[in-house]
Design a protein around this motif. Structure first.
Motif, PDB file in Angstrom:
ATOM      1  N   ALA A  29      91.317  60.679  26.152  1.00 53.34           N
ATOM      2  CA  ALA A  29      92.398  61.048  25.681  1.00 53.34           C
ATOM      3  C   ALA A  29      93.130  61.416  26.362  1.00 53.34           C
ATOM      4  O   ALA A  29      93.477  61.522  27.793  1.00 53.34           O
ATOM      5  N   PRO A  30      94.789  61.794  25.868  1.00 54.99           N
ATOM      6  CA  PRO A  30      96.022  62.435  27.291  1.00 54.99           C
ATOM      7  C   PRO A  30      95.353  62.609  28.101  1.00 54.99           C
ATOM      8  O   PRO A  30      96.179  63.100  28.821  1.00 54.99           O
ATOM      9  N   TYR A  31      94.681  63.517  27.961  1.00 52.11           N
ATOM     10  CA  TYR A  31      94.519  65.205  29.413  1.00 52.11           C
ATOM     11  C   TYR A  31      94.194  64.586  29.660  1.00 52.11           C
ATOM     12  O   TYR A  31      94.106  64.793  31.147  1.00 52.11           O
ATOM     13  N   THR A  32      92.978  63.638  29.767  1.00 46.55           N
ATOM     14  CA  THR A  32      91.645  63.340  30.310  1.00 46.55           C
ATOM     15  C   THR A  32      92.435  61.892  31.082  1.00 46.55           C
ATOM     16  O   THR A  32      92.392  62.029  32.187  1.00 46.55           O
ATOM     17  N   HIS A  33      93.621  61.295  30.651  1.00 48.20           N
ATOM     18  CA  HIS A  33      94.444  60.302  31.372  1.00 48.20           C
ATOM     19  C   HIS A  33      94.778  60.799  32.937  1.00 48.20           C
ATOM     20  O   HIS A  33      94.797  60.525  33.359  1.00 48.20           O
ATOM     21  N   VAL A  34      95.461  62.120  32.282  1.00 46.81           N
ATOM     22  CA  VAL A  34      96.301  62.631  33.367  1.00 46.81           C
ATOM     23  C   VAL A  34      95.517  63.365  34.375  1.00 46.81           C
ATOM     24  O   VAL A  34      95.685  63.228  36.031  1.00 46.81           O
ATOM     25  N   LEU A  35      94.294  63.930  33.655  1.00 46.61           N
ATOM     26  CA  LEU A  35      92.864  64.178  34.947  1.00 46.61           C
ATOM     27  C   LEU A  35      92.609  63.634  35.353  1.00 46.61           C
ATOM     28  O   LEU A  35      92.207  63.431  36.908  1.00 46.61           O
ATOM     29  N   TYR A  36      92.509  62.275  35.050  1.00 45.17           N
ATOM     30  CA  TYR A  36      91.601  60.703  35.872  1.00 45.17           C
ATOM     31  C   TYR A  36      92.794  60.409  37.147  1.00 45.17           C
ATOM     32  O   TYR A  36      92.123  60.413  37.671  1.00 45.17           O
ATOM     33  N   TRP A  61      96.175  59.704  18.940  1.00 47.98           N
ATOM     34  CA  TRP A  61      97.413  59.647  20.246  1.00 47.98           C
ATOM     35  C   TRP A  61      97.042  58.431  20.564  1.00 47.98           C
ATOM     36  O   TRP A  61      95.973  57.584  20.624  1.00 47.98           O
ATOM     37  N   VAL A  62      98.148  57.871  21.299  1.00 45.22           N
ATOM     38  CA  VAL A  62      98.288  56.487  21.779  1.00 45.22           C
ATOM     39  C   VAL A  62      98.507  56.677  23.418  1.00 45.22           C
ATOM     40  O   VAL A  62      98.916  57.688  24.197  1.00 45.22           O
ATOM     41  N   VAL A  63      96.910  56.463  23.917  1.00 45.83           N
ATOM     42  CA  VAL A  63      97.104  56.423  26.097  1.00 45.83           C
ATOM     43  C   VAL A  63      97.090  55.744  26.590  1.00 45.83           C
ATOM     44  O   VAL A  63      97.525  54.558  26.606  1.00 45.83           O
ATOM     45  N   GLU A  64      98.071  55.677  27.735  1.00 43.28           N
ATOM     46  CA  GLU A  64      98.485  54.968  28.579  1.00 43.28           C
ATOM     47  C   GLU A  64      97.701  53.956  29.231  1.00 43.28           C
ATOM     48  O   GLU A  64      96.893  54.797  29.574  1.00 43.28           O
ATOM     49  N   ALA A  65      98.228  53.230  29.715  1.00 46.75           N
ATOM     50  CA  ALA A  65      96.948  52.582  30.873  1.00 46.75           C
ATOM     51  C   ALA A  65      96.990  52.566  32.323  1.00 46.75           C
ATOM     52  O   ALA A  65      98.406  53.524  32.949  1.00 46.75           O
ATOM     53  N   PRO A  66      95.497  53.398  32.563  1.00 46.51           N
ATOM     54  CA  PRO A  66      95.797  53.786  33.749  1.00 46.51           C
ATOM     55  C   PRO A  66      96.575  53.091  35.075  1.00 46.51           C
ATOM     56  O   PRO A  66      96.515  51.153  35.005  1.00 46.51           O
ATOM     57  N   ARG A  67      96.307  53.905  35.957  1.00 42.53           N
ATOM     58  CA  ARG A  67      96.792  53.459  37.055  1.00 42.53           C
ATOM     59  C   ARG A  67      96.381  53.440  38.545  1.00 42.53           C
ATOM     60  O   ARG A  67      96.395  52.379  39.048  1.00 42.53           O
ATOM     61  N   LEU A  68      95.718  54.578  38.626  1.00 40.55           N
ATOM     62  CA  LEU A  68      94.895  54.885  39.927  1.00 40.55           C
ATOM     63  C   LEU A  68      93.201  54.468  39.328  1.00 40.55           C
ATOM     64  O   LEU A  68      92.758  54.350  40.388  1.00 40.55           O
ATOM     65  N   PHE A  69      93.170  54.919  38.668  1.00 39.89           N
ATOM     66  CA  PHE A  69      92.082  54.117  37.788  1.00 39.89           C
ATOM     67  C   PHE A  69      91.514  52.920  37.410  1.00 39.89           C
ATOM     68  O   PHE A  69      91.918  52.666  36.510  1.00 39.89           O
ATOM     69  N   ARG A  70      90.001  52.281  37.199  1.00 38.20           N
ATOM     70  CA  ARG A  70      89.785  51.354  36.807  1.00 38.20           C
ATOM     71  C   ARG A  70      89.072  52.041  34.608  1.00 38.20           C
ATOM     72  O   ARG A  70      88.114  52.894  34.878  1.00 38.20           O
ATOM     73  N   HIS A  71      89.307  51.118  33.866  1.00 40.39           N
ATOM     74  CA  HIS A  71      88.969  52.146  32.783  1.00 40.39           C
ATOM     75  C   HIS A  71      88.091  50.869  31.700  1.00 40.39           C
ATOM     76  O   HIS A  71      88.972  49.810  31.659  1.00 40.39           O
ATOM     77  N   GLU A  72      87.071  51.161  30.903  1.00 40.10           N
ATOM     78  CA  GLU A  72      86.835  49.528  30.378  1.00 40.10           C
ATOM     79  C   GLU A  72      86.214  50.642  28.949  1.00 40.10           C
ATOM     80  O   GLU A  72      85.721  51.563  29.240  1.00 40.10           O
ATOM     81  N   VAL A  73      86.279  50.098  27.785  1.00 41.13           N
ATOM     82  CA  VAL A  73      85.452  50.181  26.683  1.00 41.13           C
ATOM     83  C   VAL A  73      84.338  49.895  26.503  1.00 41.13           C
ATOM     84  O   VAL A  73      84.246  48.432  26.570  1.00 41.13           O
ATOM     85  N   LEU A 268     102.125  63.631  15.184  1.00 40.72           N
ATOM     86  CA  LEU A 268     103.405  62.736  15.923  1.00 40.72           C
ATOM     87  C   LEU A 268     102.964  62.542  17.249  1.00 40.72           C
ATOM     88  O   LEU A 268     101.439  62.499  17.777  1.00 40.72           O
ATOM     89  N   THR A 269     104.107  61.569  17.730  1.00 40.64           N
ATOM     90  CA  THR A 269     103.429  61.416  19.643  1.00 40.64           C
ATOM     91  C   THR A 269     103.698  62.479  20.405  1.00 40.64           C
ATOM     92  O   THR A 269     104.178  63.563  20.216  1.00 40.64           O
ATOM     93  N   GLN A 270     102.986  62.307  21.826  1.00 45.02           N
ATOM     94  CA  GLN A 270     102.994  62.886  22.320  1.00 45.02           C
ATOM     95  C   GLN A 270     104.222  63.702  22.373  1.00 45.02           C
ATOM     96  O   GLN A 270     105.213  65.022  22.706  1.00 45.02           O
ATOM     97  N   ALA A 271     105.530  62.619  22.693  1.00 50.41           N
ATOM     98  CA  ALA A 271     106.906  62.496  23.163  1.00 50.41           C
ATOM     99  C   ALA A 271     107.200  63.448  21.822  1.00 50.41           C
ATOM    100  O   ALA A 271     108.320  64.521  22.323  1.00 50.41           O
ATOM    101  N   ALA A 272     106.704  63.671  20.702  1.00 56.10           N
ATOM    102  CA  ALA A 272     107.922  63.901  20.195  1.00 56.10           C
ATOM    103  C   ALA A 272     107.449  65.354  19.801  1.00 56.10           C
ATOM    104  O   ALA A 272     107.417  66.686  19.408  1.00 56.10           O
ATOM    105  N   LEU A 273     106.162  65.748  20.290  1.00 59.06           N
ATOM    106  CA  LEU A 273     105.578  67.695  20.706  1.00 59.06           C
ATOM    107  C   LEU A 273     106.254  68.796  20.999  1.00 59.06           C
ATOM    108  O   LEU A 273     106.316  69.469  20.623  1.00 59.06           O
ATOM    109  N   PRO A 274     106.342  68.496  22.503  1.00 65.38           N
ATOM    110  CA  PRO A 274     107.493  69.129  23.220  1.00 65.38           C
ATOM    111  C   PRO A 274     108.639  70.035  21.851  1.00 65.38           C
ATOM    112  O   PRO A 274     109.450  71.817  21.634  1.00 65.38           O
ATOM    113  N   ALA A 275     109.405  69.183  20.909  1.00 64.69           N
ATOM    114  CA  ALA A 275     110.326  69.403  20.224  1.00 64.69           C
ATOM    115  C   ALA A 275     109.832  70.541  19.311  1.00 64.69           C
ATOM    116  O   ALA A 275     110.359  71.322  18.234  1.00 64.69           O
ATOM    117  N   VAL A 276     108.773  70.513  18.599  1.00 63.88           N
ATOM    118  CA  VAL A 276     108.546  70.791  17.305  1.00 63.88           C
ATOM    119  C   VAL A 276     107.531  72.275  18.237  1.00 63.88           C
ATOM    120  O   VAL A 276     107.897  73.422  17.371  1.00 63.88           O
TER     121      VAL A 276
END
Length: 382
Positions: A29-36, A61-73, A268-276
């Motif tokens: 999820a977006p927040y777990t991506h940030v956490l990891y 939601w759309v989650v960015e590709a990880p930079r610092l950890f490895r991920h697979e489904v 809505l995308t994560q980018a749209a939420l602050p304005a909402v």
């Protein structure tokens, strides 16, 4: 059921050496991506994340590709039972763990996949943490023998527990995790406002609802009843609804029939939420059973006061625990009175904003990652 997916061959772990920490989770999820990402920065070894599915069916939601950890489904079977319940069976978790040779595991919640991972860890004597967002009030193990057995089997071999709340600690204690072996890692939004929240004069809506539009968990029909009851008292509020779900058409029709101005945004995308969140003077959260409720945190960080039911972790531990929101039982008249009182009381809204500003630093990505670091450090040294 989902189709099996080909398991990618992961590249070498990179600059950090040693056996990795592996997290097995349902879906990123977006927040777990940030956490990891934050956790990977702090670990002295690689971090790998194995997901049971690419995305839960009720999530857009759309989650960015990880930079610092490895991920697979992982390939396997997925049964998305409803908006909040999913069942995963991924036997490939065993072969992937055998290949990765983890130094420690973190298992997220309870499923047959987590049971297989726990069995592998016990066989190979790999220490593992069990993590849950759950609380006793919403735990199916309190009502179902198979769920109870699954939880006991997974928890039995865990060195410690981790979760976002005291409710999660109580839940794990029911299955054998002593309180002194529980670490707190709070939940938090995946985004932060770009600047200070706008004043109420620049907020075009009176009330906001954000979430899946169902009744059994999110209370979307109750929300509509409250808005209509406000109109019956002579106050036609300006309403915004962000999210989608089975009750959307019903909500739109009922509000339109009452001639209530309502904006329905859909997903809505994560980018749209602050304005909402910054577009409304008040956020209503009539949850019937959220284990936490990140949308409340998103509203608070946007300077939007919250009226919530008591049926969520965040209502009990953030709003009531830090006196930064109103919490009322799910009674229509109580919510109509609470909604109108908050809309009419500028001083009360300002006080709630100030209380939220003081409380929210305890619920951040850095605090959450530190909880993992301390819990993992303890079991790796044991």
């Amino acid at each position: 059921m989902g189709r099996p997916e080909r398991v990618p061959v992961l590249p070498p772990a990179g600059a950090r050496d040693g056996r990795p920490v592996v997290i097995v989770t349902g879906a990123l999820a977006p927040y777990t991506h940030v956490l990891y990402e934050r956790l990977a920065e702090r670990l002295d070894r690689p971090l790998h994340v194995l997901s049971c599915t690419k995305r839960e069916s009720a999530r857009q939601w759309v989650v960015e590709a990880p930079r610092l950890f490895r991920h697979e489904v992982l390939p396997g079977l997925r049964w998305h039972r409803d908006a909040v319940r999913n069942l995963y069976v991924n036997p490939a978790v065993v072969t992937r763990l055998a290949a990765l040779r983890p130094a420690a595991l973190v298992l997220n919640d309870f499923s047959p996949t987590m049971l297989m991972a726990a069995g592998f860890a016990r066989l190979r004597r790999i220490p593992y943490l069990i993590r849950t967002d759950g609380v006793p009030e919403t735990d199916p193990g309190q009502r179902s023998a198979p769920h109870r057995w699954l939880r006991r089997a997974i928890v039995a071999g865990a060195r410690a527990g981790i979760g976002p709340s005291l409710g999660s600690a109580r839940l794990l204690a029911l299955y054998g995790v002593a309180p002194e072996r529980f670490a707190t890692s709070p939940l938090f939004p995946a985004w932060s406002p770009a600047g200070p929240p706008p004043p109420d004069a620049e907020r075009p809506y009176d009330v906001l609802f954000c979430g899946i539009l169902n009744e059994e968990v999110k209370g979307a029909r109750f929300f509509t009843d409250v808005i209509l009851a406000c109109a019956a008292r002579g106050r036609r509020l300006r309403v915004r609804v962000a999210g989608d779900g089975p009750l959307r058409a019903e909500m739109e029709a009922r509000l339109a029939a009452a001639e209530i101005e309502a904006q329905f945004d859909g997903y809505l995308t994560q980018a749209a939420l602050p304005a909402v969140y910054a577009s409304s003077r008040l956020f209503l959260f009539p949850s019937r059973g959220d284990v936490w409720g990140i949308v409340v945190h998103e509203a608070l960080q946007s300077g939007t006061p919250v009226l919530a039911s008591p049926h969520s972790g965040i209502a009990r531990e953030l709003l009531e625990g830090h006196l930064c929101g109103e919490v009322r039982p799910l009674d229509i008249e109580a919510w109509v009175t609470g909604t109108l009182d908050l809309l009419d009381n500028t001083e009360r809204r300002a006080a709630l904003r100030e209380a939220a500003r003081s409380a929210l630093p305890r619920f951040t990505a850095d605090v959450a990652a530190q909880g993992y670091v301390e819990a993992l450090g303890a079991i790796l040294k044991a």
